[in-house]
Design a protein around this motif. Structure first.
Motif, PDB file in Angstrom:
ATOM      1  N   LYS A 217      32.377 -26.170   3.750  1.00  0.00           N
ATOM      2  CA  LYS A 217      32.847 -24.871   3.303  1.00  0.00           C
ATOM      3  C   LYS A 217      31.697 -23.865   3.196  1.00  0.00           C
ATOM      4  O   LYS A 217      30.544 -24.224   3.004  1.00  0.00           O
ATOM      5  N   GLY A 218      32.073 -22.586   3.311  1.00  0.00           N
ATOM      6  CA  GLY A 218      31.074 -21.544   3.242  1.00  0.00           C
ATOM      7  C   GLY A 218      30.326 -21.536   1.922  1.00  0.00           C
ATOM      8  O   GLY A 218      29.114 -21.285   1.882  1.00  0.00           O
ATOM      9  N   GLU A 219      31.020 -21.807   0.828  1.00  0.00           N
ATOM     10  CA  GLU A 219      30.362 -21.845  -0.470  1.00  0.00           C
ATOM     11  C   GLU A 219      29.332 -22.958  -0.524  1.00  0.00           C
ATOM     12  O   GLU A 219      28.262 -22.810  -1.116  1.00  0.00           O
ATOM     13  N   SER A 220      29.631 -24.098   0.123  1.00  0.00           N
ATOM     14  CA  SER A 220      28.670 -25.197   0.174  1.00  0.00           C
ATOM     15  C   SER A 220      27.441 -24.788   0.970  1.00  0.00           C
ATOM     16  O   SER A 220      26.307 -25.102   0.595  1.00  0.00           O
ATOM     17  N   ARG A 221      27.636 -24.090   2.085  1.00  0.00           N
ATOM     18  CA  ARG A 221      26.506 -23.645   2.902  1.00  0.00           C
ATOM     19  C   ARG A 221      25.654 -22.626   2.150  1.00  0.00           C
ATOM     20  O   ARG A 221      24.424 -22.647   2.226  1.00  0.00           O
ATOM     21  N   MET A 222      26.300 -21.752   1.403  1.00  0.00           N
ATOM     22  CA  MET A 222      25.553 -20.776   0.618  1.00  0.00           C
ATOM     23  C   MET A 222      24.711 -21.464  -0.455  1.00  0.00           C
ATOM     24  O   MET A 222      23.610 -21.031  -0.772  1.00  0.00           O
ATOM     25  N   ASN A 223      25.239 -22.560  -1.031  1.00  0.00           N
ATOM     26  CA  ASN A 223      24.543 -23.258  -2.103  1.00  0.00           C
ATOM     27  C   ASN A 223      23.749 -24.461  -1.611  1.00  0.00           C
ATOM     28  O   ASN A 223      23.342 -25.307  -2.392  1.00  0.00           O
ATOM     29  N   CYS A 224      23.556 -24.561  -0.286  1.00  0.00           N
ATOM     30  CA  CYS A 224      22.771 -25.644   0.310  1.00  0.00           C
ATOM     31  C   CYS A 224      23.334 -27.015  -0.082  1.00  0.00           C
ATOM     32  O   CYS A 224      22.602 -27.931  -0.470  1.00  0.00           O
ATOM     33  N   ASP A 225      24.626 -27.178   0.010  1.00  0.00           N
ATOM     34  CA  ASP A 225      25.303 -28.427  -0.318  1.00  0.00           C
ATOM     35  C   ASP A 225      25.626 -29.171   0.978  1.00  0.00           C
ATOM     36  O   ASP A 225      26.031 -28.564   1.965  1.00  0.00           O
ATOM     37  N   THR A 226      25.480 -30.492   0.988  1.00  0.00           N
ATOM     38  CA  THR A 226      25.684 -31.279   2.209  1.00  0.00           C
ATOM     39  C   THR A 226      27.081 -31.876   2.295  1.00  0.00           C
ATOM     40  O   THR A 226      27.363 -32.657   3.200  1.00  0.00           O
ATOM     41  N   ASN A 227      27.965 -31.559   1.369  1.00  0.00           N
ATOM     42  CA  ASN A 227      29.299 -32.137   1.371  1.00  0.00           C
ATOM     43  C   ASN A 227      30.102 -31.630   2.576  1.00  0.00           C
ATOM     44  O   ASN A 227      30.348 -30.435   2.707  1.00  0.00           O
ATOM     45  N   SER A 228      30.507 -32.518   3.468  1.00  0.00           N
ATOM     46  CA  SER A 228      31.231 -32.125   4.677  1.00  0.00           C
ATOM     47  C   SER A 228      32.286 -33.175   5.000  1.00  0.00           C
ATOM     48  O   SER A 228      32.330 -34.245   4.397  1.00  0.00           O
ATOM     49  N   LYS A 229      33.136 -32.863   5.978  1.00  0.00           N
ATOM     50  CA  LYS A 229      34.149 -33.807   6.444  1.00  0.00           C
ATOM     51  C   LYS A 229      34.268 -33.679   7.957  1.00  0.00           C
ATOM     52  O   LYS A 229      33.928 -32.641   8.543  1.00  0.00           O
ATOM     53  N   LYS A 230      34.791 -34.729   8.583  1.00  0.00           N
ATOM     54  CA  LYS A 230      34.944 -34.716  10.033  1.00  0.00           C
ATOM     55  C   LYS A 230      36.279 -34.095  10.410  1.00  0.00           C
ATOM     56  O   LYS A 230      37.313 -34.426   9.834  1.00  0.00           O
ATOM     57  N   GLU A 231      36.249 -33.194  11.383  1.00  0.00           N
ATOM     58  CA  GLU A 231      37.465 -32.516  11.833  1.00  0.00           C
ATOM     59  C   GLU A 231      38.375 -33.482  12.570  1.00  0.00           C
ATOM     60  O   GLU A 231      37.918 -34.308  13.379  1.00  0.00           O
ATOM     61  N   ASP A 232      39.677 -33.384  12.278  1.00  0.00           N
ATOM     62  CA  ASP A 232      40.671 -34.178  12.994  1.00  0.00           C
ATOM     63  C   ASP A 232      41.032 -33.429  14.272  1.00  0.00           C
ATOM     64  O   ASP A 232      41.875 -32.538  14.273  1.00  0.00           O
ATOM     65  N   THR A 233      40.375 -33.772  15.376  1.00  0.00           N
ATOM     66  CA  THR A 233      40.604 -33.064  16.641  1.00  0.00           C
ATOM     67  C   THR A 233      41.762 -33.646  17.436  1.00  0.00           C
ATOM     68  O   THR A 233      42.044 -33.180  18.535  1.00  0.00           O
ATOM     69  N   LEU A 234      42.435 -34.672  16.895  1.00  0.00           N
ATOM     70  CA  LEU A 234      43.567 -35.269  17.607  1.00  0.00           C
ATOM     71  C   LEU A 234      44.862 -34.523  17.291  1.00  0.00           C
ATOM     72  O   LEU A 234      45.545 -34.021  18.176  1.00  0.00           O
ATOM     73  N   PHE A 235      45.211 -34.454  15.994  1.00  0.00           N
ATOM     74  CA  PHE A 235      46.445 -33.782  15.598  1.00  0.00           C
ATOM     75  C   PHE A 235      46.187 -32.355  15.112  1.00  0.00           C
ATOM     76  O   PHE A 235      47.070 -31.524  15.145  1.00  0.00           O
ATOM     77  N   MET A 236      44.979 -32.103  14.621  1.00  0.00           N
ATOM     78  CA  MET A 236      44.598 -30.794  14.112  1.00  0.00           C
ATOM     79  C   MET A 236      45.634 -30.273  13.122  1.00  0.00           C
ATOM     80  O   MET A 236      45.891 -30.912  12.122  1.00  0.00           O
ATOM     81  N   THR A 237      46.277 -29.144  13.409  1.00  0.00           N
ATOM     82  CA  THR A 237      47.218 -28.547  12.449  1.00  0.00           C
ATOM     83  C   THR A 237      48.641 -28.555  12.978  1.00  0.00           C
ATOM     84  O   THR A 237      49.439 -27.684  12.656  1.00  0.00           O
TER      85      THR A 237
END
Length: 439
Positions: A35-55
């Motif tokens: 998330k953008g807030e994580s990037r602003m606060n230098c946070d490494t919390n991330s997740k892998k995108e589901d590129t199979l079913f997506m939305t």
């Protein structure tokens, strides 16, 4: 137009050379999102995108990322969450009942990609429902950027149920090869125009299906077909952050004598207009300015500037499995709120500190606290404690408990508001104290 262009000229979606494209034909690169807030606060919390079913199954923002909302029936209209969330300790004018459809720094997706990533998605359905969204993210050398947009247009089944929402974001990030300096900037915008009808006037008509023609069912705020009740919300937000490692050693990117300095800045402008062309006198106690129509306009500006220090950062993580992370700093918020009678000002400082100890990379315990000095919400505070554990190294299961105590003033909207049908000045509201437990 974007959808047709992507089909006719797919090569423009990628900016890699033909040689590189052939080289990567059989190579799949995972796409990670934080998330953008994580990037602003230098946070490494991330997740892998589901590129199979997506939305494909849940494209409505109300039902993505496991959030559940109660809505007025049509996509893009006012809603409210079914689960309580932990409040943020900052100046809040008002939580609008359409926040889930707004782009903001909290829900902005930042993509960590090794090759260009593009996604176009379009849905059409009953009630002339149209949903179009697109994403493109790419990284060139040390520069990463991304574009995200969403357009929603739906008339709905009932009278005055139309929504016409659009929004998007753009971000740009840069990191020096030796990780001594980096910056990140993002811009988000929202143009939301949902109509309101107040819901069905007589539930029996709906329950017994007396009137199969939904367009003929009477609603609470639209007693006549010519009456229009509508919200118009316009938001622009610019965010910027940068980090600097002043005494970084070239030979060892982790061993540093001073740590990381971070500077954050954001500027948000929001305008909200509530319109009712033919208000029903039976719905309101009185009219202040106009009995024939309502046009309530409120503007809101907030500028935030913060300075922080930490011993580790987003790009410089410790190589050892057990380490202590410390981060402390202070931010300043300046706010202006204006309606048709008065402009209100507020200025406040928020010091913050946190400490997180990680043991063998799989177990963590942390504490965080912040406090508001001066301003509308002065003497408000928030403290958090959490612990998590991943007991089985060969499995991804993780157990976590957290406790958060918040003492905060109600949103400024509940203290001062002046409109055509309602107005109040509550100067002696008490703080709300909440306790949030998560397991």
């Amino acid at each position: 137009m974007l959808f047709v262009l992507a089909i006719l000229v797919p090569s423009i979606l990628f900016s890699q050379s033909e040689t590189q494209a052939k080289k990567d034909t059989n190579t799949y690169h995972d796409v990670f999102i934080y998330k953008g807030e994580s990037r602003m606060n230098c946070d490494t919390n991330s997740k892998k995108e589901d590129t199979l079913f997506m939305t494909i199954f849940n494209y409505d923002p109300l039902f993505t990322e496991n959030f559940m909302y109660a809505s007025m029936g049509n996509i893009g209209r006012p809603n409210r969450p079914l689960f309580l969330s932990t409040p943020e300790l900052n100046y809040t004018y008002r939580i609008f009942p359409i926040t889930a459809y707004e782009y903001s720094l909290n829900n902005l997706n930042i993509y960590d990609v090794k090759s260009p990533y593009t996604k176009l998605f379009y849905v059409t359905g009953s009630g002339k429902e149209n949903y179009l969204s697109g994403v493109h993210a790419q990284k060139i050398n040390n520069v990463s950027f991304g574009i995200d947009f969403r357009v929603i247009s739906a008339i709905g089944a009932y009278v005055h149920e139309k929504s016409n929402n659009s929004g998007g974001s753009f971000y740009l990030g840069y990191d020096h090869p030796n990780k001594r300096y980096g910056l990140f900037t993002a811009f988000t915008f929202n143009r939301l125009s949902p109509e309101e009808n107040g819901g069905i006037l007589y539930d029996s008509i709906f329950e017994q299906n007396i009137e199969p023609n939904r367009a003929g069912v009477r609603t609470k705020l639209s007693t006549s077909t010519t009456n229009l009740t509508q919200n118009k919300i316009r938001t622009n937000t610019l965010s910027f952050s940068q980090y600097y490692n002043p005494l970084l050693k070239q030979s060892d990117s982790i061993r540093r004598k001073f740590g990381t300095i971070e500077q954050l800045f954001s500027f948000e402008r929001k305008n909200h207009v509530f319109i009712e062309t033919e208000p029903d006198p039976s719905n309101y106690a009185f009219f202040i300015r106009d009995t024939l129509s309502t046009y309530d306009s409120t503007s809101y500006i907030k500028a935030t500037n913060g300075l922080y220090w930490s011993n580790y950062s987003l790009h410089l993580q410790p190589s050892k499995p057990s380490y202590l992370f410390i981060r402390a700093g202070i931010k300043h918020e300046y706010v202006e709120v204006a309606d048709y009678t008065k402009t209100y000002f507020s200025s406040q400082f928020i010091p913050e500190a946190q400490a997180v100890y990680t043991y063998q990379k799989d177990h963590q315990i942390g504490i965080k606290g912040n406090y508001i000095i001066d301003g509308y919400a002065q003497n408000s505070f928030q403290t958090s404690f959490w612990a998590s554990s991943k007991p089985w190294k060969n499995l991804s299961h993780r157990f976590k408990i957290s406790e958060t105590v918040t003492s905060k003033m109600p949103d400024f909207f509940y203290s001062h508001f002046h409109g055509n049908n309602y107005q109040w000045d509550n100067n002696n509201l008490a703080k709300n104290t909440s306790n949030s437990n998560k397991h």
